[in-house]
Enzyme design. Structure first.
Site, PDB file in Angstrom:
ATOM      1  N   HIS A 174       0.814  -1.220   0.000  1.00  0.00           N
ATOM      2  CA  HIS A 174       0.000   0.000   0.000  1.00  0.00           C
ATOM      3  C   HIS A 174       0.850   1.273   0.000  1.00  0.00           C
ATOM      4  CE1 HIS A 174       0.522  -0.054   4.383  1.00  0.00           C
ATOM      5  NE2 HIS A 174       0.095   1.199   4.411  1.00  0.00           N
ATOM      6  N   GLU A 212       6.487   4.803  13.664  1.00  0.00           N
ATOM      7  CA  GLU A 212       5.085   4.750  14.089  1.00  0.00           C
ATOM      8  C   GLU A 212       5.020   4.925  15.594  1.00  0.00           C
ATOM      9  OE1 GLU A 212       2.603   1.703  11.812  1.00  0.00           O
ATOM     10  OE2 GLU A 212       4.464   0.656  12.223  1.00  0.00           O
ATOM     11  N   HIS A 236       7.689  -2.287   2.404  1.00  0.00           N
ATOM     12  CA  HIS A 236       7.499  -0.841   2.268  1.00  0.00           C
ATOM     13  C   HIS A 236       8.815  -0.081   2.092  1.00  0.00           C
ATOM     14  CE1 HIS A 236       3.544  -1.939   3.339  1.00  0.00           C
ATOM     15  NE2 HIS A 236       3.653  -1.864   4.644  1.00  0.00           N
ATOM     16  N   LYS A 336       8.191   0.636  15.888  1.00  0.00           N
ATOM     17  CA  LYS A 336       6.944   0.895  16.604  1.00  0.00           C
ATOM     18  C   LYS A 336       7.304   1.672  17.869  1.00  0.00           C
ATOM     19  CE  LYS A 336       4.310  -2.248  14.275  1.00  0.00           C
ATOM     20  NZ  LYS A 336       3.345  -1.727  13.286  1.00  0.00           N
TER      21      LYS A 336
HETATM   22  C1  BG6 Z   1       1.530  -2.470   7.532  1.00  0.00           C
HETATM   23  C2  BG6 Z   1       2.218  -3.154   8.681  1.00  0.00           C
HETATM   24  O1  BG6 Z   1       1.911  -3.064   6.322  1.00  0.00           O
HETATM   25  O2  BG6 Z   1       1.866  -1.097   7.508  1.00  0.00           O
HETATM   26  C3  BG6 Z   1       1.846  -2.465   9.980  1.00  0.00           C
HETATM   27  O3  BG6 Z   1       1.850  -4.517   8.740  1.00  0.00           O
HETATM   28  C4  BG6 Z   1       2.088  -0.981   9.899  1.00  0.00           C
HETATM   29  O4  BG6 Z   1       2.580  -3.045  11.057  1.00  0.00           O
HETATM   30  C5  BG6 Z   1       1.462  -0.375   8.641  1.00  0.00           C
HETATM   31  O5  BG6 Z   1       1.521  -0.374  11.044  1.00  0.00           O
HETATM   32  C6  BG6 Z   1       1.857   1.073   8.456  1.00  0.00           C
HETATM   33  O6  BG6 Z   1       1.128   1.642   7.409  1.00  0.00           O
HETATM   34  P1  BG6 Z   1       0.840   3.212   7.356  1.00  0.00           P
HETATM   35  O7  BG6 Z   1       0.088   3.381   6.075  1.00  0.00           O
HETATM   36  O8  BG6 Z   1       0.035   3.532   8.562  1.00  0.00           O
HETATM   37  O9  BG6 Z   1       2.166   3.880   7.368  1.00  0.00           O
END
Ligand code: BG6
Length: 487
Positions: A174, A212, A236, A336
């Site tokens: 994503h 995060e 990512h 995290k």
């Molecule tokens: C996900 C992970 O792919 O991405 C999560 O499994 C993470 O652990 C998340 O929190 C973060 O996505 P975003 O869009 O909030 O940065």
């Protein structure tokens, strides 16, 4: 209509991802008038539930996550599209009912979105085949992580690939749907300014941070045997690195873009056991505070194995071994329970060859391009400038600032999933990962996992609400550099 009617089947339809992201994204596309009138959305999971129960669950989720976007008329229209079929991914139960529902009003375009554990991808693909659910325009979407390591990723790709052609398999990451990430291609290849310096002559190093504030929430069962390297870096952060480092593709055609990304992945220097002490840091959070509120340690979270050595933070020094990037380190980190939620790419340019201004200004700080992926999306180019005033020549480092919120006031900043879910319907796979890409990313990631394992590496503890273990600072300071939040 904008697009032919389609059916969207979401496996794991009652799960966290579906409730938080997928169904709200589909609702928002409906709000925008992008869903054909007769398109249906089918939730599917093992739980027994009626269609009515599912509609209630989805309505509650929309109220929880996008309350400010709810329009009564669109909501009613959206809820009327929803169906639910309870299905056992690994057995025959429910599949005939799903087949009947889909063939009741057949649509050419069918999407099966697998928001389940990756162990179910193979069995679901087999069942789709066994029950004759494929139309010529049927696509399957695989959420990350695709497997747990290279071997399991290959096994999934083989099994799904036996049922679906590669062009119909959409491996989603994503991050590629985020506006600022899509914008990386535009920034690099629609502007002539950067390309001449976008290499080892002009760039000192690159930093990619995805921090995060959340902990593992209620995903301990998944996270504890996954960890930050598999959960975030393998996908990512690798994708961000590829977009920063890749050569210009000839066109935006999916194969051209993906061909360029895979070349980057194949140029990554493996991190071996001898390197882990200098090129990697693993961390795990202990109790601390985030924005003043106390939070517990990872070890105390729900569903975490006693004595768990899973990392919730990872920092790496990555080398891209090719002509463009020789000698330019890419420092990656993600964690995290960091002090803020921020995803950012920093390009640190080289200093000028000779400094003619009075010292005193911090001239050790050369130009820097900051691409803020989220939140508060912006692109800032930090420049030296003369501070106005009649006194002496005083220099100030100040940014040229392209803030997305200010520049595009009237645009809706879509969620990444909005774009990607509709790309699947349209058959546009440019922002999805090809099989060889996922496997190359696993191959490299596995070199690190193996090195950590064979060395018996244990995560360094860091206090929740800090930027990770001090070893992560030491890793970059040893090279005479610093993480930018440290300043
Ligand atoms: C996900 C992970 O792919 O991405 C999560 O499994 C993470 O652990 C998340 O929190 C973060 O996505 P975003 O869009 O909030 O940065």
């Amino acid at each position: 209509p904008i697009i032919d009617p389609f059916d969207y089947v979401v496996f794991g339809g009652t799960g966290d991802l579906a409730r938080r992201k997928l169904l709200p994204a589909l609702y928002l596309r409906d709000l925008d008038g992008q869903l054909p009138e007769t398109s249906r959305i089918v939730g599917s999971a093992r739980t027994d539930m009626t269609g009515e129960g599912f509609r209630e669950l989805v309505e509650a989720s929309l109220r929880e996550f996008i309350a400010d976007k709810l329009d009564p008329e669109v909501l009613a229209r959206f809820l009327a599209r929803l169906h639910y079929v309870s299905v056992d991914a690994k057995a025959a139960r429910g599949w005939p009912e799903l087949a009947t529902l889909l063939s009741d009003e057949p649509r050419q375009i069918r999407v099966f979105y697998l928001a389940t554990a990756p162990e179910l991808y193979g069995p679901i693909a087999d069942n789709i085949h066994a029950h004759g659910l494929q139309t010529p325009e049927t696509r399957i979407v695989l959420e990350k992580p695709i497997g747990h390591d290279l071997a399991s990723a290959r096994a999934i790709n083989d099994r799904v690939g036996a049922v679906f052609e590669e062009r119909n398999i959409f491996r989603i990451d994503h991050y590629l749907g985020k506006e600022t990430v899509q914008n990386l291609l535009v920034l690099r290849f629609a502007n002539s300014l950067f390309e001449p310096v976008w290499n080892h002559n002009g760039i000192d190093h690159v930093q990619i941070t995805v921090a995060e504030t959340v902990g593992v929430e209620d995903r301990g069962g998944y996270y504890d045997h996954t960890g930050a390297l598999r959960d975030m870096i393998q996908n990512h952060l690798m994708q961000l690195l590829c977009l920063v480092a890749m050569e210009p593709p000839a066109t935006l055609d999916r194969e051209e873009v993906r061909d360029e990304k895979i070349k980057v992945l194949k140029s990554l220097a493996p991190i071996s056991r001898d390197d882990i002490a200098t090129k990697s840091v693993r961390g795990q959070y202990r109790a601390g505070a985030i924005k003043g509120g106390p939070v517990k340690s990872y070890a105390e979270e729900k569903d975490i194995a006693p004595g768990s050595t899973t990392e919730t933070f990872a920092a790496l020094k990555v080398e891209v071994r090719n002509w463009r990037w020789a000698g330019v380190p890419f420092y990656l980190r993600t964690g995290k329970r960091m002090p803020e939620k921020v995803s950012e790419i920093v390009i640190q340019f080289k200093p000028v060859p000779y400094w003619i201004f009075p010292t005193g200004s911090d001239h050790a700080m050369p130009n820097r391009l900051v691409i803020r992926v989220q939140p508060d999306e912006h692109i800032r180019l930090h420049l030296w400038t003369k501070e106005p005033g009649p006194g002496g020549l005083r220099l100030r480092n100040a940014p040229l600032n392209l803030s997305f919120a200010e520049t595009f006031k009237n645009n809706h900043m879509p969620d990444a999933y909005e774009r990607l879910l509709m790309d699947v319907v349209r058959g546009n796979a440019t922002l999805f990962m090809r099989r060889d890409e996922v496997e190359a990313a696993w191959e490299w990631t596995e070199s690190i996992l193996d090195a950590w394992k064979s060395a018996g590496d244990r995560p360094k503890l860091y206090t929740a609400g800090t930027w990770g273990p001090s070893e992560a600072v030491a890793m970059i300071v040893r090279d005479g550099r610093t993480w930018f939040d440290e300043q």
